[in-house]
Design a protein around this motif. Structure first.
Motif, short mmCIF file in Angstrom:
data_model
loop_
_atom_site.label_atom_id
_atom_site.label_comp_id
_atom_site.label_asym_id
_atom_site.label_seq_id
_atom_site.Cartn_x
_atom_site.Cartn_y
_atom_site.Cartn_z
N LYS A 1 29.27 -42.73 -9.94
CA LYS A 1 30.11 -43.71 -9.26
C LYS A 1 29.66 -45.14 -9.60
O LYS A 1 30.48 -46.00 -9.89
N GLU A 2 28.34 -45.38 -9.55
CA GLU A 2 27.81 -46.71 -9.87
C GLU A 2 28.12 -47.10 -11.32
O GLU A 2 28.55 -48.23 -11.59
N VAL A 3 27.93 -46.17 -12.23
CA VAL A 3 28.18 -46.46 -13.65
C VAL A 3 29.67 -46.68 -13.89
O VAL A 3 30.05 -47.54 -14.69
N SER A 4 30.51 -45.93 -13.20
CA SER A 4 31.95 -46.11 -13.35
C SER A 4 32.39 -47.49 -12.87
O SER A 4 33.21 -48.16 -13.51
N GLU A 5 31.83 -47.95 -11.75
CA GLU A 5 32.14 -49.28 -11.24
C GLU A 5 31.66 -50.35 -12.22
O GLU A 5 32.37 -51.32 -12.48
N GLU A 6 30.46 -50.17 -12.75
CA GLU A 6 29.92 -51.13 -13.72
C GLU A 6 30.80 -51.15 -14.98
O GLU A 6 31.09 -52.22 -15.53
N ASN A 7 31.23 -49.98 -15.42
CA ASN A 7 32.09 -49.88 -16.60
C ASN A 7 33.42 -50.60 -16.35
O ASN A 7 33.90 -51.32 -17.22
N ASP B 1 33.94 -53.09 -14.28
CA ASP B 1 33.67 -54.54 -14.29
C ASP B 1 33.54 -55.06 -15.73
O ASP B 1 34.06 -56.13 -16.05
N LEU B 2 32.86 -54.30 -16.56
CA LEU B 2 32.69 -54.72 -17.95
C LEU B 2 34.02 -54.73 -18.71
O LEU B 2 34.28 -55.63 -19.51
N LEU B 3 34.86 -53.73 -18.45
CA LEU B 3 36.18 -53.70 -19.09
C LEU B 3 37.04 -54.89 -18.64
O LEU B 3 37.74 -55.50 -19.45
N ASP B 4 36.95 -55.24 -17.35
CA ASP B 4 37.66 -56.41 -16.86
C ASP B 4 37.16 -57.68 -17.53
O ASP B 4 37.93 -58.57 -17.88
N GLU B 5 35.84 -57.76 -17.71
CA GLU B 5 35.25 -58.93 -18.35
C GLU B 5 35.69 -59.02 -19.82
O GLU B 5 35.95 -60.11 -20.33
N VAL B 6 35.80 -57.88 -20.48
CA VAL B 6 36.27 -57.88 -21.88
C VAL B 6 37.71 -58.36 -21.95
O VAL B 6 38.06 -59.17 -22.81
#
Length: 90
Positions: free
Chosen positions: A45-51, A53-58
């Motif tokens: 769950k934590e890694v999915s949320e981080e992923n 966020d990173l996709l949004d930043e990209v």
């Protein structure tokens, strides 16, 4: 005859003790596996949320406003005609 009854009682008792011991060990192993599974689900769950966020930043990094914001914040760039104000905080 008494020896036969005693030996069968002993065998049944030993079998019951063995089955109880095996059952308890299996329950402990199942509980340990459930705890590990829960921990892995939390990490996922934590890694999915981080992923996310990173996709949004990209996605955001492809916009001109974001590139301009980074240039202003990190490199100290200013637009033509702007006045730079530096505040000293103590």
């Amino acid at each position: 005859m008494k020896n036969k009854k005693k030996s069968t009682k002993f065998i049944f008792g030993a079998i019951i003790i063995y089955l109880g011991y095996t059952f308890i060990n299996q329950q402990i192993a199942i509980n340990n596996k459930k705890a590990i599974l829960s921990q892995c689900e939390n990490q996922l769950k934590e890694v999915s949320e981080e992923n996310k966020d990173l996709l949004d930043e990209v996605k955001m990094s492809n916009t001109y406003k974001y590139v301009e914001k980074l240039a202003r914040e990190r490199l100290g760039f200013i637009k033509q005609g702007e006045t730079v104000v530096i505040s000293e905080e103590k």
